[in-house]
Design a protein around this motif. Structure first.
Motif, mmCIF file in Angstrom:
data_model
loop_
_atom_site.group_PDB
_atom_site.id
_atom_site.type_symbol
_atom_site.label_atom_id
_atom_site.label_comp_id
_atom_site.label_asym_id
_atom_site.label_seq_id
_atom_site.Cartn_x
_atom_site.Cartn_y
_atom_site.Cartn_z
ATOM 1 N N GLU A 59 0.838 -1.212 0.000
ATOM 2 C CA GLU A 59 0.000 0.000 0.000
ATOM 3 C C GLU A 59 0.867 1.254 0.000
ATOM 4 O OE1 GLU A 59 -3.871 -1.512 2.594
ATOM 5 O OE2 GLU A 59 -2.010 -1.014 3.637
ATOM 6 N N GLY A 60 1.919 1.233 0.819
ATOM 7 C CA GLY A 60 2.831 2.375 0.886
ATOM 8 C C GLY A 60 3.531 2.633 -0.427
ATOM 9 N N LEU A 61 4.002 1.561 -1.055
ATOM 10 C CA LEU A 61 4.695 1.697 -2.340
ATOM 11 C C LEU A 61 3.760 2.243 -3.409
ATOM 12 C CD1 LEU A 61 6.775 -1.611 -2.395
ATOM 13 C CD2 LEU A 61 7.637 0.709 -2.015
ATOM 14 N N SER A 83 14.155 -1.578 -2.909
ATOM 15 C CA SER A 83 15.531 -1.650 -2.405
ATOM 16 C C SER A 83 16.124 -0.269 -2.110
ATOM 17 C CB SER A 83 16.427 -2.399 -3.392
ATOM 18 O OG SER A 83 16.551 -1.670 -4.597
ATOM 19 N N ALA A 84 15.585 0.779 -2.703
ATOM 20 C CA ALA A 84 16.085 2.119 -2.436
ATOM 21 C C ALA A 84 15.715 2.590 -1.028
ATOM 22 C CB ALA A 84 15.527 3.096 -3.469
ATOM 23 N N PHE A 85 14.724 1.968 -0.419
ATOM 24 C CA PHE A 85 14.219 2.403 0.872
ATOM 25 C C PHE A 85 14.442 1.401 1.993
ATOM 26 C CE2 PHE A 85 11.759 4.446 -2.396
ATOM 27 C CZ PHE A 85 11.814 5.771 -2.008
ATOM 28 N N TRP A 134 13.810 -4.131 12.126
ATOM 29 C CA TRP A 134 13.741 -3.790 10.708
ATOM 30 C C TRP A 134 13.243 -2.358 10.591
ATOM 31 C CZ3 TRP A 134 15.683 -6.646 6.878
ATOM 32 C CH2 TRP A 134 15.895 -8.004 7.097
ATOM 33 N N THR A 135 14.014 -1.502 9.953
ATOM 34 C CA THR A 135 13.632 -0.106 9.703
ATOM 35 C C THR A 135 13.985 0.250 8.269
ATOM 36 O OG1 THR A 135 15.781 0.843 10.274
ATOM 37 C CG2 THR A 135 14.198 0.561 12.083
ATOM 38 N N PRO A 136 13.383 1.306 7.758
ATOM 39 C CA PRO A 136 13.890 1.834 6.485
ATOM 40 C C PRO A 136 15.336 2.299 6.677
ATOM 41 C CG PRO A 136 11.742 2.767 6.997
ATOM 42 C CD PRO A 136 12.207 2.040 8.222
ATOM 43 N N SER A 137 16.038 2.453 5.584
ATOM 44 C CA SER A 137 17.383 3.024 5.634
ATOM 45 C C SER A 137 17.266 4.513 5.947
ATOM 46 C CB SER A 137 18.075 2.840 4.284
ATOM 47 O OG SER A 137 17.369 3.560 3.285
ATOM 48 N N LEU A 138 18.386 5.153 6.241
ATOM 49 C CA LEU A 138 18.379 6.595 6.460
ATOM 50 C C LEU A 138 17.851 7.310 5.218
ATOM 51 C CD1 LEU A 138 18.989 9.102 8.132
ATOM 52 C CD2 LEU A 138 21.373 8.954 7.360
ATOM 53 N N ALA A 139 18.325 6.889 4.043
ATOM 54 C CA ALA A 139 17.832 7.480 2.789
ATOM 55 C C ALA A 139 16.332 7.222 2.637
ATOM 56 C CB ALA A 139 18.589 6.913 1.597
ATOM 57 N N GLY A 140 15.885 6.044 3.057
ATOM 58 C CA GLY A 140 14.466 5.718 3.008
ATOM 59 C C GLY A 140 13.640 6.628 3.896
#
Length: 185
Positions: free
Chosen positions: A110-112, A121-123, A138-144
């Motif tokens: 839904e988020g995507l 993979s970018a997030f 599990w978290t998003p990356s900093l860039a995410g």
């Protein structure tokens, strides 16, 4: 915002954290990746709690939603029927916590779709980058996270919503996490 060691969680906040850790641990035991977003997710990427949080933002793959609902229900969380945000995150509450505290749940898919993101993979990293106490999260990356904040701001502008209430904290913690990851490189 000052040095992270200045924050001392209340008893209620400590109980909320223990619930989050128990839910993510149970998910992990069952082989389910449960992503922690929002304030708890940023704190996990930072490595410790830095402020009180009023909700736990969880994202799960659509294929695992029923199993996660079973898990959160086993910890006393029940659906309220409320939905929040443009994504329509479903809200779950537990009568053992203050009425202002909830779990907000959505699927990664839904988020995507809402963000019109094709490449996850970018997030989302392929490893657990976050840690709270001795638990990997599990978290998003900093860039995410930075991209998600940008998207939230864009949606808020379209929606006519006011600025995020914890914007000062958010800017501070992003800067601190950025330093942390820069120093590790």
């Amino acid at each position: 915002m000052g040095v992270e060691s200045e924050y001392i969680p209340s008893e209620e906040q400590s109980r909320r954290l223990q619930t989050l850790l128990a839910i993510t641990n149970e998910s992990e035991k069952r082989g389910i990746v449960t992503w922690v977003f929002g304030g708890y997710g940023l704190d996990a990427l930072f490595g410790q709690l830095t402020r009180d949080h009023r909700d736990i933002d969880l994202y799960i793959s659509k294929e695992n939603i029923d199993e996660l609902l079973e898990i959160i229900s086993s910890f006393g969380y029940q659906p309220t029927g409320a939905v929040v945000g443009l994504l329509g995150k479903r809200v779950y509450k537990n009568p053992n916590f203050t009425p202002d505290f909830s779990i907000e749940l959505a699927t990664v898919e839904e988020g995507l779709q809402l963000a019109q993101i094709k490449d996850l993979s970018a997030f989302m990293p392929t490893e657990q980058l976050g840690r709270l106490e001795d638990h990997r999260i599990w978290t998003p990356s900093l860039a995410g996270f930075k991209k998600l904040i940008e998207l939230n701001d864009m949606f808020a502008q379209k929606d006519g919503s006011s600025e995020y209430i914890h914007r000062t904290w958010q800017k501070w913690i992003l800067k601190e996490i950025d330093k942390k990851f820069t120093n590790q490189a």
